[in-house]
Design a protein around this motif. Structure first.
Motif, PDB file in Angstrom:
ATOM      1  N   THR A 114      11.417  -2.579  -0.019  1.00 35.02           N
ATOM      2  CA  THR A 114      11.289  -3.632  -0.504  1.00 35.02           C
ATOM      3  C   THR A 114       9.661  -3.590  -1.211  1.00 35.02           C
ATOM      4  O   THR A 114       8.706  -3.123  -1.128  1.00 35.02           O
ATOM      5  CB  THR A 114      11.053  -4.302   1.511  1.00 35.02           C
ATOM      6  OG1 THR A 114       9.677  -3.416   2.014  1.00 35.02           O
ATOM      7  CG2 THR A 114      12.506  -3.760   2.145  1.00 35.02           C
ATOM      8  N   GLU A 115      10.096  -4.926  -1.360  1.00 34.68           N
ATOM      9  CA  GLU A 115       8.258  -5.650  -1.501  1.00 34.68           C
ATOM     10  C   GLU A 115       7.194  -5.202  -0.854  1.00 34.68           C
ATOM     11  O   GLU A 115       6.180  -4.971  -1.102  1.00 34.68           O
ATOM     12  CB  GLU A 115       8.255  -6.866  -2.191  1.00 34.68           C
ATOM     13  CG  GLU A 115       7.093  -7.099  -2.766  1.00 34.68           C
ATOM     14  CD  GLU A 115       7.069  -6.401  -4.221  1.00 34.68           C
ATOM     15  OE1 GLU A 115       6.494  -6.297  -5.334  1.00 34.68           O
ATOM     16  OE2 GLU A 115       8.525  -5.964  -4.433  1.00 34.68           O
ATOM     17  N   ALA A 116       7.515  -5.772   0.743  1.00 39.31           N
ATOM     18  CA  ALA A 116       6.051  -5.926   1.667  1.00 39.31           C
ATOM     19  C   ALA A 116       6.170  -3.838   1.130  1.00 39.31           C
ATOM     20  O   ALA A 116       5.054  -3.115   1.761  1.00 39.31           O
ATOM     21  CB  ALA A 116       7.091  -5.629   3.188  1.00 39.31           C
ATOM     22  N   MET A 117       6.802  -3.241   1.282  1.00 38.46           N
ATOM     23  CA  MET A 117       7.372  -1.876   1.469  1.00 38.46           C
ATOM     24  C   MET A 117       6.188  -0.841   0.582  1.00 38.46           C
ATOM     25  O   MET A 117       4.955  -0.063   0.434  1.00 38.46           O
ATOM     26  CB  MET A 117       8.063  -0.694   1.016  1.00 38.46           C
ATOM     27  CG  MET A 117       8.900  -0.788   2.466  1.00 38.46           C
ATOM     28  SD  MET A 117      10.476  -0.811   2.540  1.00 38.46           S
ATOM     29  CE  MET A 117       9.770   1.806   2.069  1.00 38.46           C
ATOM     30  N   LEU A 118       5.750  -1.817  -0.734  1.00 43.86           N
ATOM     31  CA  LEU A 118       5.045  -0.989  -2.080  1.00 43.86           C
ATOM     32  C   LEU A 118       3.787  -1.961  -2.004  1.00 43.86           C
ATOM     33  O   LEU A 118       2.697  -1.576  -2.330  1.00 43.86           O
ATOM     34  CB  LEU A 118       6.254  -2.153  -3.647  1.00 43.86           C
ATOM     35  CG  LEU A 118       6.712  -1.228  -3.653  1.00 43.86           C
ATOM     36  CD1 LEU A 118       8.010  -1.884  -5.293  1.00 43.86           C
ATOM     37  CD2 LEU A 118       6.313   0.276  -4.364  1.00 43.86           C
ATOM     38  N   ASP A 119       3.928  -3.520  -1.319  1.00 41.60           N
ATOM     39  CA  ASP A 119       3.040  -3.633  -1.381  1.00 41.60           C
ATOM     40  C   ASP A 119       1.606  -2.891  -0.771  1.00 41.60           C
ATOM     41  O   ASP A 119       0.415  -3.353  -0.561  1.00 41.60           O
ATOM     42  CB  ASP A 119       3.399  -5.334  -0.989  1.00 41.60           C
ATOM     43  CG  ASP A 119       2.754  -6.206  -1.737  1.00 41.60           C
ATOM     44  OD1 ASP A 119       2.544  -6.619  -2.624  1.00 41.60           O
ATOM     45  OD2 ASP A 119       3.727  -7.228  -0.944  1.00 41.60           O
ATOM     46  N   GLU A 120       1.801  -2.780   0.649  1.00 42.22           N
ATOM     47  CA  GLU A 120       1.471  -1.985   1.502  1.00 42.22           C
ATOM     48  C   GLU A 120       1.330  -0.305   0.607  1.00 42.22           C
ATOM     49  O   GLU A 120      -0.385  -0.156   0.786  1.00 42.22           O
ATOM     50  CB  GLU A 120       2.335  -1.053   2.414  1.00 42.22           C
ATOM     51  CG  GLU A 120       1.519  -0.417   3.172  1.00 42.22           C
ATOM     52  CD  GLU A 120       2.060   0.893   4.907  1.00 42.22           C
ATOM     53  OE1 GLU A 120       1.970   1.131   5.856  1.00 42.22           O
ATOM     54  OE2 GLU A 120       3.801  -0.181   4.299  1.00 42.22           O
ATOM     55  N   LEU A 121       1.675   0.477  -0.221  1.00 43.43           N
ATOM     56  CA  LEU A 121       0.764   1.062  -1.140  1.00 43.43           C
ATOM     57  C   LEU A 121      -0.093   0.095  -2.020  1.00 43.43           C
ATOM     58  O   LEU A 121      -0.740   1.509  -2.394  1.00 43.43           O
ATOM     59  CB  LEU A 121       2.077   1.808  -1.783  1.00 43.43           C
ATOM     60  CG  LEU A 121       2.811   2.150  -1.403  1.00 43.43           C
ATOM     61  CD1 LEU A 121       3.957   3.074  -2.209  1.00 43.43           C
ATOM     62  CD2 LEU A 121       3.332   2.930   0.257  1.00 43.43           C
ATOM     63  N   ARG A 122      -0.100  -0.546  -2.775  1.00 50.37           N
ATOM     64  CA  ARG A 122      -0.715  -0.951  -3.567  1.00 50.37           C
ATOM     65  C   ARG A 122      -2.289  -1.989  -2.379  1.00 50.37           C
ATOM     66  O   ARG A 122      -2.955  -1.397  -3.482  1.00 50.37           O
ATOM     67  CB  ARG A 122      -0.167  -2.768  -3.922  1.00 50.37           C
ATOM     68  CG  ARG A 122       0.706  -2.354  -5.068  1.00 50.37           C
ATOM     69  CD  ARG A 122       1.520  -3.182  -5.586  1.00 50.37           C
ATOM     70  NE  ARG A 122       3.204  -3.089  -6.075  1.00 50.37           N
ATOM     71  CZ  ARG A 122       3.871  -3.885  -5.323  1.00 50.37           C
ATOM     72  NH1 ARG A 122       3.557  -4.650  -4.904  1.00 50.37           N
ATOM     73  NH2 ARG A 122       5.028  -3.606  -6.690  1.00 50.37           N
ATOM     74  N   GLN A 123      -1.992  -2.116  -1.526  1.00 47.76           N
ATOM     75  CA  GLN A 123      -3.063  -1.603  -0.688  1.00 47.76           C
ATOM     76  C   GLN A 123      -4.012  -0.608  -1.006  1.00 47.76           C
ATOM     77  O   GLN A 123      -5.305  -0.899  -0.550  1.00 47.76           O
ATOM     78  CB  GLN A 123      -2.707  -2.795   0.847  1.00 47.76           C
ATOM     79  CG  GLN A 123      -2.497  -4.450   0.120  1.00 47.76           C
ATOM     80  CD  GLN A 123      -1.649  -4.885   1.847  1.00 47.76           C
ATOM     81  OE1 GLN A 123      -2.137  -4.271   3.058  1.00 47.76           O
ATOM     82  NE2 GLN A 123      -0.959  -5.963   1.803  1.00 47.76           N
TER      83      GLN A 123
END
Length: 463
Positions: A114-123
């Motif tokens: 999910t985009e949320a999973m990728l956002d967590e890595l970007r954070q």
């Protein structure tokens, strides 16, 4: 990152209408125009003109190494990076590192990403906390370690049947490679570094930090031993776990350690081994150096191998049958990793991706455009020499010789796609390894033939 076009892995149905470029039969292994004796380097060495003649001397090889770090050479000169880094500069590197040709669609458990999973890595990349200015720090890799496009060891794939191609994999650092440290992740487990290949994330514990002088002085030392096997290991030693059975890939050059003949090194005599020096990481993360041993029976040389056609063939065939490893996964390598490590064992440095290998200012090359006819392309390949590189979008192959006038290559490739001369049907043989194949019969997906997709013929061995 090595950018392999995933399109090469499929065959368009329209290819069935194309004329077969070769009428030679298909072998039982599913490879066209092939015989078992072609799997020996000696088969090709016997066909090579003047196989033991030195094509470039040591001075010419050194000059090409310098060009590789110059404009359009394809590699980054870390010594030229300023001592003070700006926020804009580092943030730009972070964005560049996140570019990946492989979509992150499923995770290792097969669940949707999910985009949320990728956002967590970007954070975790913590780009918002990059200071206005920061001092460039320097380090050396202390083991074979993966470069990542985001600060995470999680594995993502484009689909269930494409698990050989991991989305965040961005390459590899070998022991003793220099980096400029520019930033760290929010969880402090990852360092963001600029490498000679480009920017990426690397695990903090795999980098030892030292002064610029210490780092670049080590890199500049003359090779004491050069790894000439596909991979060798340092001698096992419980006295120094950090350098015990350390993996060293082809082309890794290590300076000689200042050890007296027979002097013990990490609990063992050095008389039957080669003492070399490797960087190690102290408990506080700082850089130190340690003497280690390489067995004399290991596949190494006292310096770079002479650049001859025989050596090109013998070195490339040491990888024969190795499974394809995207970005050096699986303790292996991919198409451009194969070509770069073969030449690295002879002192030449090639960029890490096929596109840059096809146009690096350090090499001589002939570029091809849509204006070049099929016949002109075939003529160029008929005249190609052992060691020349054939570059198509997303892939690179190495010429190993000719049989009946047809060029043959060694390549690290997922599939061989060709028209069976007996049935006139397109066949797709899964290889997924370093393989020997003819070149002219092979199809790509979005253009009919490799020869017609060729963008560059690289003459690596010419001055």
């Amino acid at each position: 990152m090595r950018v392999l076009s995933l399109a090469v892995m499929g065959a368009a149905a329209s290819l069935a209408a194309c004329a077969a470029p070769s009428a030679l039969a298909v072998s039982p292994s599913g490879v066209p125009a092939f015989s078992e004796d072609m799997l020996s380097p000696e088969f090709w060495i016997r066909r090579a003109p003047s196989p033991d003649v030195v094509l470039l001397d040591a001075g010419q090889v050194a000059a090409k190494r310098e060009l590789a770090f110059g404009p359009e050479g394809g590699l980054i000169d870390l010594k030229a990076i300023p001592a003070t880094l700006t926020r804009a500069q580092v943030a730009g590197w972070v964005r560049d590192a996140q570019q990946t040709p492989i979509k992150a669609a499923i995770n290792e458990q097969g669940r949707p990403v999910t985009e949320a999973m990728l956002d967590e890595l970007r954070q975790n990349a913590s780009a918002e906390h990059i200071p206005e200015t920061t001092a460039a720090r320097h380090g050396l890799s202390v083991r074979r370690t993966y470069l990542r496009s985001l600060p995470s060891g999680q594995r993502f794939f484009a689909s269930e049947d494409l698990r050989d191609y991991e989305s965040l994999q961005a390459g590899v650092l070998f022991p003793g490679e220099p980096v400029v440290i520019a930033h760290q992740s929010a969880d402090q487990q990852w360092l963001f570094v600029q490498t000679t290949q480009g920017p990426a994330w690397v695990q903090r514990g795999d980098i030892a930090e030292g002064t610029a002088d210490a780092v670049f002085s080590y890199v500049a030392k003359a090779p004491g031993r050069v790894v000439t096997g596909d991979q060798v290991r340092t001698v096992f030693t419980p006295e120094a776990p950090g350098v015990s059975e350390l993996e060293l890939d082809m082309g890794v050059a290590l300076p000689r350690a200042d050890v007296s003949p027979g002097e013990p090194v990490n609990g063992a005599s050095s008389y039957a081994s080669w003492p070399v020096q490797l960087p190690v990481r102290e408990e506080d993360g700082s850089l130190a150096f340690r003497s280690v041993l390489l067995r004399r029976t290991a596949d190494t040389a006292p310096g770079y191998l002479p650049l001859t056609r025989a050596n090109i063939l013998r070195q490339s065939f040491k990888f024969l049958g190795e499974r394809y490893g995207w970005g050096h996964q699986f303790n292996a390598r991919d198409c451009s990793g194969l070509t770069s490590e073969v030449y690295r064992s002879m002192g030449l440095l090639l960029p890490p991706n096929s596109g840059m290998q096809g146009k690096s200012a350090a090499m001589n090359h002939r570029l091809f455009t849509a204006q070049d006819s099929h016949a002109e392309r075939v003529r160029a390949l008929e005249q190609a020499e052992v060691g020349d590189l054939v570059v198509v979008p997303g892939h690179v192959l190495m010429i190993i010789g000719h049989v009946n006038g047809e060029p043959y290559v060694i390549q690290d490739v997922p599939y061989a796609v060709f028209k069976d001369p007996a049935t006139q049907q397109v066949r797709k043989t899964k290889l997924n390894q370093v393989s020997v194949t003819p070149l002219l019969p092979l199809y790509a997906d979005d253009t009919p033939l490799y020869v017609d997709a060729m963008t560059s013929l690289v003459h690596v061995t010419r001055p």
